[in-house]
Design a protein around this motif. Structure first.
Motif, mmCIF file in Angstrom:
data_model
loop_
_atom_site.group_PDB
_atom_site.id
_atom_site.type_symbol
_atom_site.label_atom_id
_atom_site.label_comp_id
_atom_site.label_asym_id
_atom_site.label_seq_id
_atom_site.Cartn_x
_atom_site.Cartn_y
_atom_site.Cartn_z
ATOM 1 N N GLY A 1 0.811 -1.202 0.000
ATOM 2 C CA GLY A 1 0.000 0.000 0.000
ATOM 3 C C GLY A 1 0.849 1.257 0.000
ATOM 4 N N SER A 2 0.308 2.289 0.574
ATOM 5 C CA SER A 2 0.951 3.593 0.558
ATOM 6 C C SER A 2 0.330 4.450 1.637
ATOM 7 C CB SER A 2 0.748 4.247 -0.819
ATOM 8 O OG SER A 2 1.077 5.617 -0.801
ATOM 9 N N ALA A 3 1.052 5.493 2.044
ATOM 10 C CA ALA A 3 0.441 6.489 2.920
ATOM 11 C C ALA A 3 -0.792 7.092 2.246
ATOM 12 C CB ALA A 3 1.445 7.590 3.248
ATOM 13 N N LEU A 4 -0.829 7.042 0.908
ATOM 14 C CA LEU A 4 -1.959 7.584 0.159
ATOM 15 C C LEU A 4 -3.188 6.686 0.247
ATOM 16 C CD1 LEU A 4 -0.148 8.947 -3.029
ATOM 17 C CD2 LEU A 4 -0.397 9.961 -0.759
ATOM 18 N N ALA A 5 -3.066 5.519 0.874
ATOM 19 C CA ALA A 5 -4.246 4.693 1.139
ATOM 20 C C ALA A 5 -5.126 5.330 2.207
ATOM 21 C CB ALA A 5 -3.819 3.296 1.584
ATOM 22 N N TYR A 6 -4.560 6.246 2.995
ATOM 23 C CA TYR A 6 -5.308 6.967 4.024
ATOM 24 C C TYR A 6 -5.471 8.444 3.681
ATOM 25 C CZ TYR A 6 -4.773 3.009 7.263
ATOM 26 O OH TYR A 6 -4.832 1.771 7.869
ATOM 27 N N ARG A 7 -4.450 9.022 3.056
ATOM 28 C CA ARG A 7 -4.438 10.469 2.823
ATOM 29 C C ARG A 7 -4.281 10.757 1.328
ATOM 30 N NH1 ARG A 7 -6.619 14.725 4.145
ATOM 31 N NH2 ARG A 7 -6.944 14.772 1.885
ATOM 32 N N GLY A 8 -5.387 11.072 0.654
ATOM 33 C CA GLY A 8 -5.322 11.422 -0.748
ATOM 34 C C GLY A 8 -4.624 12.756 -0.952
ATOM 35 N N ILE A 9 -3.935 12.869 -2.100
ATOM 36 C CA ILE A 9 -3.248 14.119 -2.422
ATOM 37 C C ILE A 9 -3.661 14.567 -3.826
ATOM 38 C CG2 ILE A 9 -1.282 13.561 -0.943
ATOM 39 C CD1 ILE A 9 0.310 12.862 -3.431
ATOM 40 N N PRO A 10 -3.508 15.841 -4.143
ATOM 41 C CA PRO A 10 -3.906 16.311 -5.470
ATOM 42 C C PRO A 10 -3.030 15.723 -6.567
ATOM 43 C CG PRO A 10 -2.723 18.031 -4.278
ATOM 44 C CD PRO A 10 -2.978 16.932 -3.301
ATOM 45 N N LEU A 11 -3.561 15.698 -7.777
ATOM 46 C CA LEU A 11 -2.886 15.263 -9.006
ATOM 47 C C LEU A 11 -2.735 13.750 -9.114
ATOM 48 C CD1 LEU A 11 -0.056 17.982 -9.174
ATOM 49 C CD2 LEU A 11 -2.339 18.045 -10.210
ATOM 50 N N GLN A 12 -3.254 13.001 -8.129
ATOM 51 C CA GLN A 12 -3.192 11.543 -8.175
ATOM 52 C C GLN A 12 -4.536 10.931 -7.754
ATOM 53 O OE1 GLN A 12 0.391 9.301 -7.191
ATOM 54 N NE2 GLN A 12 1.273 11.147 -6.314
ATOM 55 N N THR A 13 -5.632 11.466 -8.284
ATOM 56 C CA THR A 13 -6.948 10.997 -7.845
ATOM 57 C C THR A 13 -7.181 9.528 -8.157
ATOM 58 O OG1 THR A 13 -7.835 11.870 -9.933
ATOM 59 C CG2 THR A 13 -8.065 13.251 -7.958
ATOM 60 N N ALA A 14 -6.768 9.056 -9.320
ATOM 61 C CA ALA A 14 -7.011 7.661 -9.699
ATOM 62 C C ALA A 14 -6.208 6.718 -8.812
ATOM 63 C CB ALA A 14 -6.664 7.440 -11.173
ATOM 64 N N TYR A 15 -4.941 7.034 -8.605
ATOM 65 C CA TYR A 15 -4.079 6.181 -7.786
ATOM 66 C C TYR A 15 -4.523 6.190 -6.329
ATOM 67 C CZ TYR A 15 0.220 4.471 -5.571
ATOM 68 O OH TYR A 15 1.125 3.772 -4.813
ATOM 69 N N CYS A 16 -4.813 7.364 -5.786
ATOM 70 C CA CYS A 16 -5.239 7.452 -4.386
ATOM 71 C C CYS A 16 -6.558 6.714 -4.179
ATOM 72 C CB CYS A 16 -5.376 8.906 -3.959
ATOM 73 S SG CYS A 16 -3.814 9.803 -3.830
ATOM 74 N N GLY A 17 -7.483 6.855 -5.132
ATOM 75 C CA GLY A 17 -8.741 6.137 -5.024
ATOM 76 C C GLY A 17 -8.536 4.636 -4.992
ATOM 77 N N ALA A 18 -7.629 4.141 -5.829
ATOM 78 C CA ALA A 18 -7.349 2.700 -5.859
ATOM 79 C C ALA A 18 -6.719 2.236 -4.553
ATOM 80 C CB ALA A 18 -6.437 2.386 -7.041
ATOM 81 N N LYS A 19 -5.787 3.004 -4.006
ATOM 82 C CA LYS A 19 -5.137 2.608 -2.757
ATOM 83 C C LYS A 19 -6.120 2.628 -1.586
ATOM 84 C CE LYS A 19 -0.980 1.657 -4.100
ATOM 85 N NZ LYS A 19 -0.454 0.279 -4.015
ATOM 86 N N HIS A 20 -7.025 3.602 -1.561
ATOM 87 C CA HIS A 20 -8.076 3.600 -0.544
ATOM 88 C C HIS A 20 -8.938 2.342 -0.673
ATOM 89 C CE1 HIS A 20 -7.114 7.750 0.460
ATOM 90 N NE2 HIS A 20 -8.072 7.764 1.364
ATOM 91 N N ALA A 21 -9.252 1.969 -1.907
ATOM 92 C CA ALA A 21 -10.073 0.782 -2.133
ATOM 93 C C ALA A 21 -9.367 -0.481 -1.642
ATOM 94 C CB ALA A 21 -10.408 0.658 -3.619
ATOM 95 N N ILE A 22 -8.079 -0.567 -1.892
ATOM 96 C CA ILE A 22 -7.314 -1.734 -1.424
ATOM 97 C C ILE A 22 -7.362 -1.817 0.093
ATOM 98 C CG2 ILE A 22 -4.991 -2.730 -1.256
ATOM 99 C CD1 ILE A 22 -4.451 -1.357 -4.014
ATOM 100 N N GLN A 23 -7.228 -0.673 0.762
ATOM 101 C CA GLN A 23 -7.269 -0.649 2.219
ATOM 102 C C GLN A 23 -8.587 -1.212 2.744
ATOM 103 O OE1 GLN A 23 -4.977 0.110 4.404
ATOM 104 N NE2 GLN A 23 -6.248 0.078 6.230
#
Length: 358
Positions: A141-163
């Motif tokens: 995973g990634s820290a972005l699985a909890y905290r979305g950041i700008p310019l990476q909406t698709a990736y952050c959404g996927a990592k949240h989903a994995i979590q």
């Protein structure tokens, strides 16, 4: 699953970056490593590194967005290397762009590789692990699985989903009393080649937000998680811990901070976006080259930090602290006992002096 035992390990996204470093780390233990990815140049080079590190390599070209291909890959691994002990989900795709500049097809593709690829990999692994009632699945995973950041909406959404998916699956395995384990490793920014092949629509070329860590830091954590899967999650790097704690305490403040800083922090000014993107096809083939594990940030990437070591040794540290506290408490108890049972000296009584006056 004993530490030091030889196992059959599947690593997805193994042709470059974190997957490449992770394959080497398992090979150094003498494991049999199945390398799953699309890029044939990178897979061939990764297989050579696995063999030179002391492991046995199996190359399986596969697109993780194809569930049937993933199931077939798992069958091939079982037939060639033996029962799968560890499955590491790591493959991903991404787009660096504002949300409204990402097409629906691009967003879907990122989701199919990064999220549904993990789902397909997990299902393929469980088909073999559940009947044997053993095995470990590591979700990278990634820290972005909890905290979305700008310019990476698709990736952050996927990592949240994995979590969310992984937490739900853990509940089911616990309910079933299964000995199959799943754990997740939340990574910081890592020095990988993805920033030279990702689909990039930014003014400057995409880059990770500092501080940056070498891929070997992530690989150590992933191998440790595979050996110690009872922990539900591992945080790697001080920046990951700081981001997750800050987001839990003050998410609105973190959002405003990222809105001000994260656009510039994710770009290298003056460096144009890469000409080749790997969203739809691997960047290293058919006439490409091997990208390896490291990106272009070696000069600033850290080989580790205190938090990364603590995350892998938390139990030992906790045991040491507990033992120290117990020893201190025991010493204090002994001192109190000695004080209470110390023989008392006989009390001396003196008669009052009487002065006779004339």
């Amino acid at each position: 699953m004993r530490f030091g035992s030889r196992r059959t390990v599947v690593v997805t996204g193994a042709s470059a970056g974190v997957g490449r470093a992770t394959a080497r780390a398992f090979a150094a233990r003498g494991d049999r490593v199945a390398l799953l990815a699309r890029g044939r140049e990178g897979l061939a080079a990764a297989a050579d590194e696995v063999q030179r590190a002391g492991g046995e390599a199996l190359v399986v070209p596969v697109d993780m967005a194809d569930p049937k291909a993933v199931e077939d890959a798992a069958e091939q691994v079982e037939e060639t290397l033996g029962p799968i002990d560890v499955w590491v989900n790591n493959a991903f795709a991404g787009v660096f762009a504002p949300f409204m500049e990402i097409s629906a097809d691009e967003f879907r593709r990122v989701t199919e590789v990064t999220y549904l690829g993990y789902v397909s990999g997990t299902r393929a692994a469980l088909r073999h692990m559940l009947p044997r009632d053993r095995g470990t699945i590591v979700q990278v995973g990634s820290a972005l699985a909890y905290r979305g950041i700008p310019l990476q909406t698709a990736y952050c959404g996927a990592k949240h989903a994995i979590q969310g998916f992984n937490e739900s699956l853990r509940c089911e395995l616990l309910h079933q009393g299964s000995k199959v384990r799943t754990t997740m490793v939340q990574l910081p920014a890592v020095n990988t080649p993805q920033f030279d092949w990702v689909l990039d629509r930014l003014p400057g070329r995409a880059r990770p937000v500092a501080p940056i860590y070498q891929p070997e830091v992530a690989a150590r954590a992933i191998v440790h998680a595979a050996v110690h899967p009872r922990r539900r999650e591992y945080w790697v790097g001080g920046s990951t811990a700081a981001a997750l704690v800050a987001n839990a305490v003050a998410p609105g403040l973190v959002e405003r901070y990222l809105a001000r800083t994260a656009y510039d922090a994710q770009q290298t000014p003056g460096l144009p976006p890469p000409e080749t993107a790997n969203l739809w096809a691997p960047a290293d083939g058919p006439h490409g080259h091997d990208y390896g594990a490291h990106g272009r940030f070696d000069a600033e990437a850290q080989p580790g930090d205190v938090q990364e070591w603590f995350s892998r040794n938390r139990d030992r540290v906790g045991l040491g602290v507990t033992a120290t506290a117990a020893a201190a408490a025991a010493a204090l108890a002994v001192r109190r006992f000695m004080r209470l049972t110390r023989p008392t000296r006989p009390t001396r009584f003196s008669l009052p002096r009487i002065t006779l006056r004339r």
